[in-house]
Design an enzyme around this catalytic site. Structure first.
Site, PDB file in Angstrom:
ATOM      1  N   HIS A 162      -7.423   4.073   1.724  1.00  0.00           N
ATOM      2  CA  HIS A 162      -6.733   3.944   0.441  1.00  0.00           C
ATOM      3  C   HIS A 162      -6.943   5.163  -0.458  1.00  0.00           C
ATOM      4  CE1 HIS A 162      -5.476  -0.182   1.245  1.00  0.00           C
ATOM      5  NE2 HIS A 162      -6.619  -0.277   1.896  1.00  0.00           N
ATOM      6  N   ASP A 210     -14.156   5.645   5.993  1.00  0.00           N
ATOM      7  CA  ASP A 210     -12.767   5.185   6.111  1.00  0.00           C
ATOM      8  C   ASP A 210     -12.039   5.545   4.819  1.00  0.00           C
ATOM      9  OD1 ASP A 210     -10.378   3.663   6.048  1.00  0.00           O
ATOM     10  OD2 ASP A 210     -11.224   2.173   7.413  1.00  0.00           O
ATOM     11  N   GLU A 230     -16.272   2.547   3.322  1.00  0.00           N
ATOM     12  CA  GLU A 230     -14.954   2.965   2.851  1.00  0.00           C
ATOM     13  C   GLU A 230     -15.156   3.890   1.662  1.00  0.00           C
ATOM     14  OE1 GLU A 230     -11.813  -0.110   2.532  1.00  0.00           O
ATOM     15  OE2 GLU A 230     -13.375  -1.521   3.164  1.00  0.00           O
ATOM     16  N   SER A 267     -10.708  -1.626  -0.317  1.00  0.00           N
ATOM     17  CA  SER A 267      -9.325  -2.096  -0.322  1.00  0.00           C
ATOM     18  C   SER A 267      -9.081  -3.325  -1.171  1.00  0.00           C
ATOM     19  CB  SER A 267      -8.870  -2.382   1.115  1.00  0.00           C
ATOM     20  OG  SER A 267      -9.689  -3.390   1.701  1.00  0.00           O
ATOM     21  N   LYS A 278      -0.631   3.654   4.603  1.00  0.00           N
ATOM     22  CA  LYS A 278      -0.754   3.408   3.170  1.00  0.00           C
ATOM     23  C   LYS A 278       0.059   4.456   2.411  1.00  0.00           C
ATOM     24  CE  LYS A 278      -4.022   0.529   4.612  1.00  0.00           C
ATOM     25  NZ  LYS A 278      -4.180   0.174   6.051  1.00  0.00           N
ATOM     26  N   ASN A 334       0.811  -1.214   0.000  1.00  0.00           N
ATOM     27  CA  ASN A 334       0.000   0.000   0.000  1.00  0.00           C
ATOM     28  C   ASN A 334       0.850   1.272   0.000  1.00  0.00           C
ATOM     29  OD1 ASN A 334      -2.416  -1.562   0.246  1.00  0.00           O
ATOM     30  ND2 ASN A 334      -1.983  -1.790   2.425  1.00  0.00           N
ATOM     31  N   HIS A 337     -14.024  -3.088   5.302  1.00  0.00           N
ATOM     32  CA  HIS A 337     -12.838  -3.720   5.880  1.00  0.00           C
ATOM     33  C   HIS A 337     -13.177  -4.415   7.200  1.00  0.00           C
ATOM     34  CE1 HIS A 337      -8.853  -3.904   7.878  1.00  0.00           C
ATOM     35  NE2 HIS A 337      -8.420  -4.079   6.640  1.00  0.00           N
TER      36      HIS A 337
END
Length: 383
Positions: free
Chosen positions: A200, A197, A168, A172, A231, A39, A125
């Site tokens: 990423h 979240d 998210e 991910s 990340k 990541n 996640h």
């Protein structure tokens, strides 16, 4: 050996054998080959400026924090970086946790109370799922990125307490983006607290690089964001960003904050360096997106079921666990560090390679990788 030891050992050994038989056993394997799995999207983990700042801070602050921040583990550098990160996210305050997992557990176990309802995406996640399990709210799971399903539940499920939506921004394992603008509009209309979240997306999206909340313009409609630093920022820990009152309460009642030793103070200095680099301009982000488009185009042209345009996370679906492992091994032998992703990280029957683009790559490497993947897939009969 005590009797319970024998019984327990037998049970666990049977499970380990089943993992092996079903292609689910895992090994700890250090990095080797060209990175197409981490990541570290901007290659900050090895950036000279971050290393220099961290080393200097260790000499000044020492190696460890010595305790939780509510005891003797606090330092002014933590408060300083939290204020700076809050400004980066355009929020009133931020709180720094030891990991993204710890941050998600704290947020969701602290704010989700008995009379509340929480709506959440089925592909969130594991840390979000576990945090929701710890929370006391009624739990409503909906299909991945299914705006219509969320709206249906929103219209049909009420409560005397607070309602939350947890997603998210960039998922991910599938690398797709949530419909944040639409979610935010529905949440605003219905008084639902939106929790996002940004693991990423932080550092990679938006004019300032603060994430997809910024690029979609929903900062004012987001209750809290969780922003892991492991990340694109290349370090460790995670910031929860939001209103001052929410962060104050989280500091008082977030158990993974209250009862955890703080990260080394030197981490704050390195985080400052990462934010400096992001603030210098969009060139690194643009390079990442160009390389991503280039690789996606190559794989699309080979006939893979991959969108020509998308994010830096590119899933190559295989399905079978053993075939995914075999495909990864073939690429590793060609010098590419690619890992097989299997359940429980992804749903049963959806084992895959998770290709992650980073700024340390170039067109020549991507052409070599694309060719190697094509050959490996052909050998497996997976095309």
């Amino acid at each position: 050996m005590m009797e319970f030891d024998r019984v327990l050992e037998t049970r666990i050994r049977q499970r380990l054998e089943n993992f092996e038989l079903n292609g689910l056993s895992r090994r700890l394997v250090p990095p080797a080959g060209i990175d197409l799995s981490s990541n570290d999207y901007l290659q900050f983990a090895s950036h000279p400026l971050l290393k220099e700042r961290m080393c200097s801070a260790i000499l000044q602050e020492g190696c460890g924090s010595t305790g939780s921040r509510l005891l003797r583990g606090d330092r002014s550098c933590f408060s300083d970086i939290e204020k700076r990160f809050a400004a980066f996210k355009d929020t009133e305050a931020a709180l720094y946790f030891s990991s993204g997992y710890a941050a998600n557990l704290a947020v969701l176990s602290t704010f989700l109370e008995d009379s509340d309802v929480v709506f959440f995406d089925r592909l969130n996640h594991a840390s979000l799922i576990d945090g929701i399990k710890l929370g006391k709210a009624r739990k409503i799971l909906f299909s991945h990125n299914d705006l219509a399903a969320f709206e249906h539940y929103l219209r049909s499920i009420s409560t005397t307490g607070q309602r939350f939506l947890v997603v998210e921004s960039l998922f991910s394992m599938d690398g797709d983006i949530a419909p944040l603008s639409e979610y935010a509009a529905l949440c605003k209309e219905a008084g639902v607290a939106l929790i996002v979240d940004e693991a990423h997306a932080i550092g990679l999206y938006g004019d300032r690089g603060s994430g997809l909340i910024e690029s979609t313009g929903i900062a004012n409609d987001t209750f809290l964001s969780i922003n892991p630093a492991g990340k694109a920022l290349g370090l460790a820990g995670a910031f929860v960003a939001g209103s001052q009152w929410a962060i104050d309460y989280l500091m008082q009642r977030g158990r993974t904050f209250v009862f955890s030793t703080a990260l080394p103070p030197a981490m704050a200095a390195a985080l400052g360096a990462a934010l400096d680099l992001i603030g210098e301009g969009p060139e690194l982000r643009h390079r990442l997106h160009r390389l991503t488009s280039l690789l996606r185009g190559m794989l699309f042209d080979q006939g893979l079921d991959i969108a020509r345009h998308g994010t830096q996370i590119i899933p190559v679906l295989v399905g079978d666990n053993a075939r995914a492992l075999s495909l990864a091994r073939s690429l590793q032998l060609d010098g590419f560090d690619v890992r097989a992703i299997r359940p429980p990280s992804v749903p049963d029957g959806s084992a895959r390679l998770r290709i992650c683009v980073n700024t340390g790559l170039d067109e020549t490497i991507l052409e070599r990788f694309s060719s190697s993947l094509h050959s490996a897939l052909s050998s497996l009969g997976a095309r």
